[in-house]
Design an enzyme around this catalytic site. Structure first.
Site, PDB file in Angstrom:
ATOM      1  CG  HIS A  82      -1.725   1.221   1.408  1.00 52.66           C
ATOM      2  ND1 HIS A  82      -3.046   1.310   1.013  1.00 52.66           N
ATOM      3  CD2 HIS A  82      -1.427   2.443   1.937  1.00 52.66           C
ATOM      4  CE1 HIS A  82      -3.510   2.518   1.276  1.00 52.66           C
ATOM      5  NE2 HIS A  82      -2.547   3.224   1.850  1.00 52.66           N
ATOM      6  CD  GLU A  83       1.901   3.671   3.662  1.00 53.45           C
ATOM      7  OE1 GLU A  83       2.287   4.736   3.131  1.00 53.45           O
ATOM      8  OE2 GLU A  83       0.818   3.580   4.274  1.00 53.45           O
ATOM      9  CG  HIS A 115       0.501   6.247  -0.608  1.00 57.90           C
ATOM     10  ND1 HIS A 115      -0.605   6.771  -1.237  1.00 57.90           N
ATOM     11  CD2 HIS A 115       0.041   5.630   0.516  1.00 57.90           C
ATOM     12  CE1 HIS A 115      -1.690   6.482  -0.531  1.00 57.90           C
ATOM     13  NE2 HIS A 115      -1.321   5.785   0.520  1.00 57.90           N
TER      14      HIS A 115
END
Length: 369
Positions: free
Chosen positions: A25-26, A29
């Site tokens: 998920h990170e 980003h």
């Protein structure tokens, strides 16, 4: 009943499940920010005390922290890991904001925030794609072969041999299409359309509430029509078919979670059905004992959960940032730093309150059990 996994296996399975999903998920980003020239100051795997770090050639500090239940990417211009804008940059010039997250155009910030949940959805789809390509997909013709005791469908007039073609106008092509249309709606009335020897017939059916226990003794409630299908088979499919299966299954999972949350918010389902870290850990251990295929399928569903939760319009979550950007698009200027700070505090208080509730509820339930 299958014996529950050991505590050590449960913890290991939980970390194996949650750790990679949060990191991916990170990374969504991070790579979106990198694509748009936004500098990442820190990428943390885990939270809390730093155990190890390395600084790469771009100046990003890659760190591993002591508590493996989270992670974050800190961009230049962020005040902290929640990505609040640094108050020191308020009123800064365009040159001073160059390379920072607040200095990026609105559409780029939006895509950077969306990249995290999108990465989780992509992971889920990739898992389903791999499962479909490796094992095939089940095909069970939606033909009624038998009824359960006190079957809601039988009481409504449906007969053995009827082919279910639609539920409330939603097309049914496979027996597995039925569950998503009824499982979350016990007590509600639906229109079941069947093909009976070439004739199309509609039957109003009130979905029955059914309580069941799985092989580990976990009790669940769901809606059922009370029908069973004919013998199914696993069909091999190529990459194109597997891709279609992956996308549709991911979309169905997202819809399933959204409907479940809506029902909880409006009091149609109990708050106790919400699960926290203890329940997720327990189930992850149980899924791993059933095999890697089952565990990966569960990981895909949890990944969809992470995407959905992060898209909720709550400050501190990705969805909260997107709500700020929507307001910025309307106002044609960002919200003030103080307004955002206040919203972040409210959002953080709400997230902590919900987390305490679901985790304490999990612990009480597991302890009593």
């Amino acid at each position: 009943m299958i014996e529950s996994p050991s505590l050590l296996l449960t913890i290991g399975a939980f970390l194996l499940l949650l750790g990679p999903l949060i990191v991916l998920h990170e990374l969504g980003h991070y790579y979106a920010g990198r694509l748009f020239g936004v500098r990442a100051q820190t990428f943390s795997v885990g939270i809390g005390k730093e155990l190890w770090h390395r600084i790469d050639k771009r100046g990003t500090r890659w760190r591993i922290a002591a508590i493996p239940l989270g992670g974050y990417v800190l961009f230049a211009g962020d005040a902290d890991a929640s990505s609040k804008p640094d108050p020191a940059l308020e009123g800064a010039s365009a040159e001073e904001l160059k390379g920072t997250f607040p200095g990026a155009p609105l559409w780029q910030r939006t895509l950077i925030v969306l990249a995290g949940p999108f990465a989780n959805l992509l992971v889920a789809a990739a898992i389903y794609f791999g499962i479909a390509l490796s094992y095939g997909v089940p095909y069970l013709p939606p033909v009624v072969a038998e009824f359960s005791e006190n079957s809601a469908a039988q009481q409504a007039g449906i007969q053995i041999g009827d082919r279910i073609v639609a539920i409330d106008d939603a097309r049914i092509n496979d027996f597995t299409d039925i569950a998503p249309r009824v499982a979350l709606y016990p007590g509600q009335q639906v229109t079941v359309t069947v093909d009976r020897a070439g004739r199309t017939l509609d039957f109003p059916v009130r979905i029955a509430l059914y309580k069941e226990k799985d092989s580990f003794g976990n009790e669940t409630e769901r809606g059922l029509l009370g029908v069973a299908g004919v013998q199914g088979e696993m069909r091999s499919i190529g990459p194109v078919g597997a891709a279609g299966f992956a996308v549709s299954t991911t979309a169905d999972g997202f819809r399933f979670i959204a409907v479940g949350l809506k029902q909880i918010v409006f009091g149609e389902r109990s708050l106790k059905e919400m699960g926290g870290l203890p329940k997720t850990a327990k189930v992850s251990g149980e899924m791993l004992t059933l095999g890697w295929g089952v565990f990966l399928g569960f990981a895909a569903f949890v990944s969809i959960n992470l995407a959905f939760i992060n898209l909720l319009p709550i400050p501190t979550l990705d969805g909260g940032h997107l709500a700020f950007y929507a307001a910025e698009a309307v106002r044609r200027k960002p919200l003030g730093v103080r307004s955002q700070e206040f919203a972040f505090r409210i959002g953080m208080a709400f997230v902590i309150a919900v987390a305490l509730f679901v985790n304490v509820n999990d612990l009480v339930t597991l302890f009593l059990k």
